[in-house]
Design an enzyme around this catalytic site. Structure first.
Site, mmCIF file in Angstrom:
data_model
loop_
_atom_site.group_PDB
_atom_site.id
_atom_site.type_symbol
_atom_site.label_atom_id
_atom_site.label_comp_id
_atom_site.label_asym_id
_atom_site.label_seq_id
_atom_site.Cartn_x
_atom_site.Cartn_y
_atom_site.Cartn_z
ATOM 1 N N ASP A 1 0.832 -1.210 0.000
ATOM 2 C CA ASP A 1 0.000 0.000 0.000
ATOM 3 C C ASP A 1 0.865 1.257 0.000
ATOM 4 O OD1 ASP A 1 -2.260 1.510 0.036
ATOM 5 O OD2 ASP A 1 -2.777 1.124 2.131
ATOM 6 N N HIS B 1 3.014 3.087 -8.900
ATOM 7 C CA HIS B 1 2.797 1.654 -9.151
ATOM 8 C C HIS B 1 4.032 1.043 -9.829
ATOM 9 C CE1 HIS B 1 -1.225 1.995 -7.744
ATOM 10 N NE2 HIS B 1 -1.678 2.685 -8.767
ATOM 11 N N LEU C 1 11.048 -20.621 -4.076
ATOM 12 C CA LEU C 1 9.966 -19.793 -3.529
ATOM 13 C C LEU C 1 8.774 -19.715 -4.482
ATOM 14 C CD1 LEU C 1 10.094 -16.526 -1.653
ATOM 15 C CD2 LEU C 1 9.074 -16.386 -3.902
HETATM 16 C C1 FPP Z 1 -2.129 0.130 -3.309
HETATM 17 O O1 FPP Z 1 -1.551 1.411 -3.270
HETATM 18 C C2 FPP Z 1 -1.535 -0.610 -4.391
HETATM 19 C C3 FPP Z 1 -2.216 -1.235 -5.391
HETATM 20 C C4 FPP Z 1 -3.681 -1.237 -5.484
HETATM 21 C C5 FPP Z 1 -1.505 -1.889 -6.473
HETATM 22 C C6 FPP Z 1 -0.340 -2.723 -6.041
HETATM 23 C C7 FPP Z 1 0.509 -2.960 -7.190
HETATM 24 C C8 FPP Z 1 1.854 -2.881 -7.168
HETATM 25 C C9 FPP Z 1 2.661 -2.632 -5.984
HETATM 26 C C10 FPP Z 1 2.581 -3.096 -8.413
HETATM 27 C C11 FPP Z 1 3.115 -4.498 -8.423
HETATM 28 C C12 FPP Z 1 2.487 -5.271 -9.436
HETATM 29 C C13 FPP Z 1 3.075 -6.323 -10.010
HETATM 30 C C14 FPP Z 1 2.313 -7.033 -11.014
HETATM 31 C C15 FPP Z 1 4.428 -6.785 -9.696
HETATM 32 P P1 FPP Z 1 -2.490 2.655 -3.561
HETATM 33 O O2 FPP Z 1 -2.474 2.900 -5.022
HETATM 34 O O3 FPP Z 1 -3.841 2.430 -2.977
HETATM 35 O O4 FPP Z 1 -1.736 3.781 -2.801
HETATM 36 P P2 FPP Z 1 -2.401 4.999 -2.021
HETATM 37 O O5 FPP Z 1 -3.236 4.410 -0.909
HETATM 38 O O6 FPP Z 1 -1.241 5.758 -1.519
HETATM 39 O O7 FPP Z 1 -3.219 5.757 -3.006
#
Ligand code: FPP
Length: 253
Positions: free
Chosen positions: A34, A51, A145
């Site tokens: 997150d 992201h 893993l």
């Molecule tokens: C939450 O942060 C994150 C997500 C919904 C997407 C997670 C995806 C990644 C970390 C990329 C990795 C993906 C792959 C396929 C390796 P948020 O966008 O809700 O952040 P915020 O709460 O600060 O807005």
């Protein structure tokens, strides 16, 4: 493992001297990644930049987890609720698994990593599904893993699907009416995987967001203030060191 850890400490600019050599390494670590959006906002960048940076962290963390002897790493890449985001962001997130695998799969294969996916695959764009399934097939015989992507995953959906399938199998006389925890677990998307020992959530939020509600019943939780794109090897070591201090009683004394 001792040698690996020493090498890592030397190679990394790690300032943390946490010693996790003597304690148990969690077999299954689950991560709610997150804070990508906030990371980008702080830098006046589009959310996609957060992201993208977060994607690179997945690779770093997978590599260290593999070297430490972690058995399973489940990462929450897209939830059944994430479709509510703006279309552009959803499209970007659906492209990331492809980019991740195109960029990092050879290195993961060298690490003997097995890629898996759990979630409602029927709603994924074809290009996303194709890329992930290709990686799943290419790595299916790897014995290291397990990198388990929760993609279009929602725990309530998973549980409802399990209930539906149990009823179906009961009606078809494939199972009797003895529904116990073991049987139920076998109907979940994690099937043959052990429950997570450790859950990590970044960005300071402290909730489960529909993630592995059944499987996390006895897991240790570690919440960090760090935003996911800033998460690094030191944080993983810190989480494991904290895990090693916990007394797991599973309801006993
Ligand atoms: C939450 O942060 C994150 C997500 C919904 C997407 C997670 C995806 C990644 C970390 C990329 C990795 C993906 C792959 C396929 C390796 P948020 O966008 O809700 O952040 P915020 O709460 O600060 O807005």
């Amino acid at each position: 493992m001792l040698k690996l850890l020493k090498n890592w400490m030397v190679k990394s600019k790690s300032t943390n001297n946490l010693d996790i050599k003597g304690g148990p390494i969690p077999h299954h670590i689950a991560i709610i990644m997150d804070g990508n959006g906030r990371w980008a906002k702080k830098r006046a960048l589009p959310r996609s930049a957060g992201h993208h940076e977060g994607m690179k962290v997945v690779k770093k963390v997978t590599k260290l987890a593999s070297q430490l002897g972690v058995g399973v790493l489940t990462v929450y890449a897209f939830s059944t609720e994430n479709w509510k985001r703006p279309k552009d962001e959803v499209n970007y997130l659906m492209k990331l698994p492809e980019e991740f695998l195109n960029t990092f799969l050879p290195e993961l294969i060298e690490e003997n990593v097995q890629v898996r996916i759990m979630g409602d695959k029927s709603q994924l764009p074809e290009h996303t599904l194709k890329a992930v399934e290709k990686a799943v097939i290419e790595t299916q015989h790897n014995t290291g893993l397990i990198l388990n992507f929760a993609l279009n995953y929602g725990s309530r959906y998973e549980i409802l699907q399990a209930v539906e399938n149990i009823i179906k199998d009961y009606k078809n006389n494939e199972i009797d009416g003895n529904i116990n925890e073991e049987l139920f677990s076998n109907y979940l998307m994690t099937q043959d995987l052990k429950d997570p020992d450790l859950l990590i959530r970044t960005s300071g939020e402290m909730r489960l967001s529909n993630f592995m509600l059944w499987q996390l019943a006895y897991s240790e939780f570690w919440f960090a203030d760090v935003l996911w794109p800033d998460f690094n090897e030191d944080h993983l070591i810190e989480a494991i060191a904290e895990y090693q201090k916990r007394g797991r009683r599973f309801g006993g004394i």
